[in-house]
Write a protein that holds these residues in place. Structure first.
Motif, short mmCIF file in Angstrom:
data_model
loop_
_atom_site.label_atom_id
_atom_site.label_comp_id
_atom_site.label_asym_id
_atom_site.label_seq_id
_atom_site.Cartn_x
_atom_site.Cartn_y
_atom_site.Cartn_z
N PRO A 152 0.80 -1.23 0.00
CA PRO A 152 0.00 0.00 0.00
C PRO A 152 0.83 1.28 0.00
CG PRO A 152 0.05 -0.95 2.21
CD PRO A 152 0.75 -1.93 1.30
N THR A 153 2.11 1.19 0.33
CA THR A 153 2.96 2.39 0.38
C THR A 153 3.11 3.00 -1.01
OG1 THR A 153 4.91 1.01 0.15
CG2 THR A 153 4.25 1.63 2.39
N LYS A 154 3.30 4.33 -1.04
CA LYS A 154 3.34 5.04 -2.32
C LYS A 154 4.55 5.95 -2.42
CE LYS A 154 -1.66 5.10 -3.15
NZ LYS A 154 -1.57 4.23 -4.36
N PHE A 155 4.97 6.18 -3.69
CA PHE A 155 5.97 7.19 -4.01
C PHE A 155 5.21 8.48 -4.37
CE2 PHE A 155 7.89 3.11 -5.14
CZ PHE A 155 9.15 3.21 -4.55
N LEU A 156 4.96 9.30 -3.40
CA LEU A 156 4.08 10.44 -3.59
C LEU A 156 4.63 11.48 -4.56
CD1 LEU A 156 2.79 10.99 0.05
CD2 LEU A 156 1.64 9.81 -1.84
N PRO A 212 11.55 -17.44 -15.41
CA PRO A 212 11.21 -16.13 -15.98
C PRO A 212 10.73 -15.18 -14.89
CG PRO A 212 10.22 -17.92 -17.23
CD PRO A 212 10.73 -18.52 -15.98
N TYR A 213 11.18 -13.97 -14.95
CA TYR A 213 10.75 -12.97 -13.97
C TYR A 213 9.36 -12.48 -14.34
CZ TYR A 213 10.71 -8.82 -11.01
OH TYR A 213 10.39 -7.88 -10.08
N ASP A 214 8.50 -12.34 -13.34
CA ASP A 214 7.13 -11.91 -13.59
C ASP A 214 7.09 -10.39 -13.71
OD1 ASP A 214 4.47 -11.66 -13.90
OD2 ASP A 214 3.91 -12.31 -11.87
N CYS A 215 7.20 -9.90 -14.92
CA CYS A 215 7.20 -8.45 -15.14
C CYS A 215 5.86 -7.82 -14.82
CB CYS A 215 7.60 -8.15 -16.59
SG CYS A 215 9.30 -8.57 -16.97
N TYR A 216 4.81 -8.63 -14.75
CA TYR A 216 3.49 -8.10 -14.38
C TYR A 216 3.53 -7.48 -12.99
CZ TYR A 216 -1.58 -7.91 -13.74
OH TYR A 216 -2.86 -7.49 -13.52
N SER A 217 4.43 -7.99 -12.14
CA SER A 217 4.52 -7.47 -10.78
C SER A 217 5.02 -6.04 -10.73
CB SER A 217 5.43 -8.36 -9.93
OG SER A 217 6.78 -8.32 -10.43
N LEU A 218 5.65 -5.55 -11.80
CA LEU A 218 6.16 -4.18 -11.83
C LEU A 218 5.03 -3.16 -11.88
CD1 LEU A 218 9.14 -4.59 -14.33
CD2 LEU A 218 9.21 -4.55 -11.83
N VAL A 219 3.80 -3.65 -12.15
CA VAL A 219 2.65 -2.75 -12.12
C VAL A 219 2.51 -2.11 -10.75
CG1 VAL A 219 0.13 -2.65 -12.35
CG2 VAL A 219 1.48 -4.04 -13.92
N SER A 220 3.05 -2.76 -9.73
CA SER A 220 2.99 -2.22 -8.38
C SER A 220 3.65 -0.84 -8.31
CB SER A 220 3.67 -3.17 -7.39
OG SER A 220 3.70 -2.64 -6.09
N PHE A 221 4.75 -0.62 -9.07
CA PHE A 221 5.40 0.69 -9.11
C PHE A 221 4.48 1.73 -9.75
CE2 PHE A 221 9.13 -1.91 -8.45
CZ PHE A 221 9.97 -1.11 -7.70
N LEU A 222 3.79 1.30 -10.81
CA LEU A 222 2.91 2.23 -11.52
C LEU A 222 1.73 2.65 -10.63
CD1 LEU A 222 2.53 3.57 -14.30
CD2 LEU A 222 1.10 1.62 -14.94
N ASP A 223 1.17 1.69 -9.91
CA ASP A 223 0.04 2.00 -9.03
C ASP A 223 0.46 2.86 -7.84
OD1 ASP A 223 -1.59 0.53 -10.67
OD2 ASP A 223 -1.45 -1.30 -9.47
N ALA A 224 1.73 2.75 -7.44
CA ALA A 224 2.20 3.46 -6.25
C ALA A 224 2.73 4.85 -6.56
CB ALA A 224 3.28 2.65 -5.56
N SER A 225 2.64 5.29 -7.83
CA SER A 225 3.25 6.57 -8.23
C SER A 225 2.18 7.46 -8.85
CB SER A 225 4.40 6.32 -9.22
OG SER A 225 5.32 5.38 -8.69
N PRO A 226 1.39 8.15 -8.05
CA PRO A 226 0.31 8.98 -8.60
C PRO A 226 0.80 10.21 -9.36
CG PRO A 226 0.52 9.32 -6.23
CD PRO A 226 1.41 8.16 -6.58
N SER A 227 2.06 10.62 -9.14
CA SER A 227 2.60 11.82 -9.81
C SER A 227 3.50 11.47 -10.99
CB SER A 227 3.37 12.67 -8.80
OG SER A 227 2.58 13.05 -7.70
N LEU A 228 3.53 10.20 -11.40
CA LEU A 228 4.45 9.77 -12.43
C LEU A 228 4.19 10.46 -13.77
CD1 LEU A 228 6.81 7.71 -12.58
CD2 LEU A 228 5.21 6.11 -13.62
#
Length: 434
Positions: free
Chosen positions: A347-351, A368-384
């Motif tokens: 739940p933590t975010k990069f504000l 194989p690395y699960d690249c789908y898990s990188l979506v967590s960075f996208l969801d945690a970055s509202p100012s991206l």
């Protein structure tokens, strides 16, 4: 800029001379005989001497201070040519502030190396007064096989004078390491030196060196210096803002004291014996680190706004720890060659995160690395605002996306700040597509 100003002044002077000759001709003061006598073609001599005479006669009658300023703005090679062609610049050449020596600036031929280089650099420095030098840059890196160490001390003695601001010394990799003479850093030099970059030398500062009061940027590349010597140097550089360490193999610990109030940028690359970084600098805002075992848990990171990390198995730690340890992070770059654990969903975010770059160069991994898990960075970055994702997974077996049409999907979310997205390196592996 300097050559443009000079050409403009010369053009104005020629226009004035042309108008003056036209007026004299109308008044009958100019005869054909006088013109022939003054013609460069009738005076004899080769083309170079005639060009030099034209150059000398074309220099406008300006105050010496303005001519000196124009000359200082020229690149060193152009300034040397102007000094050869005009007496107006000959005197100011002895006080030229920027001495930059490499194969191009001194006009070294393709097959000209070694002694030819030494001869030209030595000749230029002997004619220089040593006064007014602001920048001294010696690039000797391409002179492999030639030992120039017997010249370096004398060259530095001329250049290292009070008032110098930038010193760059690039030497080639040789068995004999040049020992940088710290004794040449006199009081006047220490008070003015702002930028110091050394490559492939030995540097052994001591407490007797004294304070480098103006040093703001220190770059050490393949420099033989121990961690306690580096600590001594840092403690004597209270104005330091930037430190770059590359391939300094003798450094095993890096300690940045709290007295460096202006220190804001640290870059450490290829220092494979370095294990621990301790920093109490209160205004550190930029970190660029590369190392498999590098530990920066003792670094004050609350003010860090830019982090570039080249280390394997860092994705999980970045997602789990950075939002709390670097809450003001605005730019994040991650380069990894091996990932065992997928990025966790937290739940933590990069504000404040605006720029995210993740490069996975995964080779010789067990799964194989699960690249789908990188979506967590996208969801945690509202100012991206910008996202760069590059993935390369080779030498592994994976399930093709064409074998199963049941693909995972990302829940619909609105990313209103996102302006630029670049995704590359993906193949038909199911684990790489969503």
């Amino acid at each position: 800029m300097g050559m443009f100003a000079l050409n403009r002044l010369m053009s104005l002077q020629r226009d004035r001379q042309r108008r003056r000759l036209q007026i004299r001709a109308r008044c009958g003061l100019n005869t054909s005989r006088g013109r022939r006598k003054g013609s460069p073609c009738q005076q004899g001599g080769d083309g170079k001497s005639q060009a030099a005479k034209i150059m000398r006669s074309s220099i406008p009658d300006l105050p010496e201070e303005i001519l000196f300023l124009i000359h200082c703005l020229m690149p060193m090679r152009d300034a040397a040519r102007a000094a050869c062609a005009s007496r107006a610049f000959l005197h100011s050449w002895r006080f030229h502030p920027n001495l930059i020596f490499n194969e191009d600036t001194i006009g070294l031929k393709i097959n000209g190396r070694g002694e030819n280089f030494h001869h030209k650099v030595g000749r230029i420095l002997r004619k220089h007064s040593g006064i007014g030098v602001k920048t001294f840059n010696l690039d000797y890196s391409n002179m492999c096989g030639f030992d120039g160490s017997r010249y370096f001390d004398s060259w530095l003695q001329i250049a290292l004078k009070p008032g110098i601001e930038k010193l760059t010394l690039w030497l080639p990799t040789t068995k004999r390491i040049y020992n940088f003479p710290c004794s040449l850093l006199s009081d006047g030099v220490r008070n003015s030196l702002q930028y110091l970059q050394l490559h492939n030398v030995a540097l052994h500062p001591t407490v007797e060196l004294g304070s480098l009061r103006s040093l703001t940027s220190l770059h050490l590349n393949d420099v033989r210096i121990t961690w306690d010597e580096l600590e001594c140097l840092l403690c004597n550089s209270l104005a330091l803002e930037q430190l770059v360490l590359e391939c300094c193999e003798e450094i095993i610990c890096l300690k940045i004291p709290c007295s460096l109030q202006r220190f804001s940028s640290l870059r450490v690359i290829g220092c494979y014996r370095l294990r621990v970084i301790e920093s109490k600098a209160p205004n550190l805002s930029s970190l660029n680190l590369a190392g498999h075992r590098l530990n920066f848990s003792h670094v004050e990171t609350l003010q860090v706004k830019k982090l570039a990390m080249d280390r394997s198995n860092f994705i999980g730690d970045a997602r789990g720890k950075l939002p709390s340890s670097m809450p003001k992070l605005e730019t994040l770059v991650i380069i990894s060659q091996s990932e065992v654990v997928d990025a966790p969903t937290l739940p933590t975010k990069f504000l404040y995160l605006k720029h995210l770059t993740i490069k996975l160069l995964l080779t010789h991994v067990s799964r194989p690395y699960d690249c789908y898990s990188l979506v967590s960075f996208l969801d945690a970055s509202p100012s991206l605002e910008t996202l760069v994702l590059a993935v390369s997974q080779r030498h592994m077996l994976y399930q093709s996306v064409f074998e199963d049409s049941q693909l995972r999907q990302i829940p619909a979310r609105h990313h209103g700040c996102l302006r630029s997205v670049k995704i590359c390196g993906f193949s038909s592996a199911k684990c790489l597509v969503w």
